[in-house]
Design an enzyme around this catalytic site. Structure first.
Site, PDB file in Angstrom:
ATOM      1  N   ASP A  44      -5.615   8.315 -11.075  1.00 40.77           N
ATOM      2  CA  ASP A  44      -5.807   8.548  -9.645  1.00 40.77           C
ATOM      3  C   ASP A  44      -4.512   8.370  -8.859  1.00 40.77           C
ATOM      4  O   ASP A  44      -4.238   9.110  -7.916  1.00 40.77           O
ATOM      5  CB  ASP A  44      -6.876   7.601  -9.098  1.00 40.77           C
ATOM      6  CG  ASP A  44      -8.280   7.993  -9.542  1.00 40.77           C
ATOM      7  OD1 ASP A  44      -8.490   9.171  -9.881  1.00 40.77           O
ATOM      8  OD2 ASP A  44      -9.158   7.123  -9.543  1.00 40.77           O
ATOM      9  N   ASN A 114      -6.009   8.539   0.813  1.00 40.73           N
ATOM     10  CA  ASN A 114      -7.008   7.511   0.545  1.00 40.73           C
ATOM     11  C   ASN A 114      -7.257   6.631   1.763  1.00 40.73           C
ATOM     12  O   ASN A 114      -8.323   6.653   2.347  1.00 40.73           O
ATOM     13  CB  ASN A 114      -6.589   6.635  -0.636  1.00 40.73           C
ATOM     14  CG  ASN A 114      -7.228   7.066  -1.936  1.00 40.73           C
ATOM     15  OD1 ASN A 114      -7.897   8.100  -1.999  1.00 40.73           O
ATOM     16  ND2 ASN A 114      -7.034   6.295  -2.980  1.00 40.73           N
ATOM     17  N   GLU A 115      -6.254   5.835   2.128  1.00 34.15           N
ATOM     18  CA  GLU A 115      -6.450   4.923   3.241  1.00 34.15           C
ATOM     19  C   GLU A 115      -5.124   4.474   3.839  1.00 34.15           C
ATOM     20  O   GLU A 115      -4.073   4.523   3.186  1.00 34.15           O
ATOM     21  CB  GLU A 115      -7.257   3.691   2.822  1.00 34.15           C
ATOM     22  CG  GLU A 115      -6.501   2.641   2.040  1.00 34.15           C
ATOM     23  CD  GLU A 115      -6.352   2.921   0.572  1.00 34.15           C
ATOM     24  OE1 GLU A 115      -5.250   2.687   0.031  1.00 34.15           O
ATOM     25  OE2 GLU A 115      -7.324   3.375  -0.047  1.00 34.15           O
ATOM     26  N   ASP A 144      -7.525 -11.093   6.709  1.00 28.56           N
ATOM     27  CA  ASP A 144      -6.429 -10.787   5.794  1.00 28.56           C
ATOM     28  C   ASP A 144      -5.855  -9.410   6.086  1.00 28.56           C
ATOM     29  O   ASP A 144      -4.705  -9.132   5.762  1.00 28.56           O
ATOM     30  CB  ASP A 144      -6.917 -10.829   4.346  1.00 28.56           C
ATOM     31  CG  ASP A 144      -7.032 -12.246   3.804  1.00 28.56           C
ATOM     32  OD1 ASP A 144      -6.621 -13.189   4.499  1.00 28.56           O
ATOM     33  OD2 ASP A 144      -7.548 -12.399   2.687  1.00 28.56           O
ATOM     34  N   ASN A 158     -11.186   0.608  -0.112  1.00 24.38           N
ATOM     35  CA  ASN A 158     -12.265   0.414   0.850  1.00 24.38           C
ATOM     36  C   ASN A 158     -13.513  -0.167   0.188  1.00 24.38           C
ATOM     37  O   ASN A 158     -14.134  -1.097   0.710  1.00 24.38           O
ATOM     38  CB  ASN A 158     -12.590   1.746   1.519  1.00 24.38           C
ATOM     39  CG  ASN A 158     -13.798   1.678   2.416  1.00 24.38           C
ATOM     40  OD1 ASN A 158     -13.764   1.111   3.494  1.00 24.38           O
ATOM     41  ND2 ASN A 158     -14.903   2.281   1.971  1.00 24.38           N
TER      42      ASN A 158
END
Length: 255
Positions: A44, A114-115, A144, A158
């Site tokens: 990935d 992705n993020e 955090d 996530n």
């Protein structure tokens, strides 16, 4: 797609390089800028790097898994590649754009399929103010970190942070807290994909915060803006029996 030209790109692992050697001896291939479709061999992480690297070429990418999880990848098989490409289903992925301002005044722009995540740099918890489309929603989150995930990225970091798994085509983003202390029990929110998320770091000297967009990391950020960039897209190809919608559905019932 059997008449089209293909290019192979591979990760550095022995399994990816071995797959590259096998396929390149079986199928005629060209360089990525000359190809009609790019075959990515790896995991990935390599798939994400491939999407970033060849984004401007606007060539569809067909991944075959030579990594561990392989959520974004198809099964690796050396036979029937051209037939698989002919049958493959296409999905358009739009990246998030991160605009960050650092403590020294520098401005950074990065993309993420992705993020985008903010994370504390020291043992001190981060204090972050969160606004959506210019409206303050959380005055002070003690945590955090916090992240914004796409539908394709909702099963990655996530999900590890207990964020929601999002079906493709749902037109939403996930805003997920990472170990939030305050607000108590706040896990996150589901936002429309056109939303703009702005995060301001409170007390950045005592409680420094970094930011990342996929694999790009920036230290000591003060403010971060995140939104989906609809002007950019990458087309990803999947075997009908291994499409992302089915994988996302399976993840929601996994043990």
């Amino acid at each position: 797609m059997s008449e089209n030209k293909i290019a192979f790109v591979a990760g550095k692992s022995a399994s990816a390089q071995g797959a590259l050697d096998i396929l390149s001896r079986i199928y005629p291939h060209v360089e990525p800028d000359e190809a009609d479709v790019i075959i990515a061999l790896g995991g990935d992480g390599f798939m994400l790097r491939t999407l970033h690297r060849y984004l401007k070429l606007k060539k569809p990418v067909y991944g075959m898994n030579r990594g561990s999880v392989g959520f974004l990848m198809n099964e690796f098989r050396a036979d029937d590649l051209m037939e698989r490409l002919t049958r493959a289903e296409a999905i358009e992925l739009h990246p998030l754009r991160m605009e960050a301002i650092c403590s020294r005044g520098e401005k950074h722009h990065s993309l993420a399929f992705n993020e985008v995540s903010l994370f504390r740099e020291t043992g001190q918890a981060a204090h972050i103010r969160v606004s959506i489309d210019g409206v303050e929603r959380i005055e002070e989150m003690v945590c955090d970190g916090v992240l914004v995930a796409t539908t394709a990225g909702s099963t990655a970091y996530n999900m590890s942070a207990y964020g929601p798994i999002l079906p493709l085509g749902s037109g939403v983003l996930a805003l997920t807290a990472i170990s939030a202390y305050r607000p108590r029990r706040w896990r996150g929110a589901i936002l429309p994909h056109q939303a703009t998320v702005e995060m301001e770091v409170l007390d950045p000297v005592k409680r420094p915060v970094g930011a990342s967009a996929d694999s790009t990391e920036i230290r000591d950020v003060l403010r971060v803006k995140v939104f989906e960039d609809r002007s950019l897209w990458s087309t990803v190809l999947y075997d009908p029996e291994h499409n992302l919608d089915e994988r996302i559905l399976r993840e929601q019932f996994a043990n």
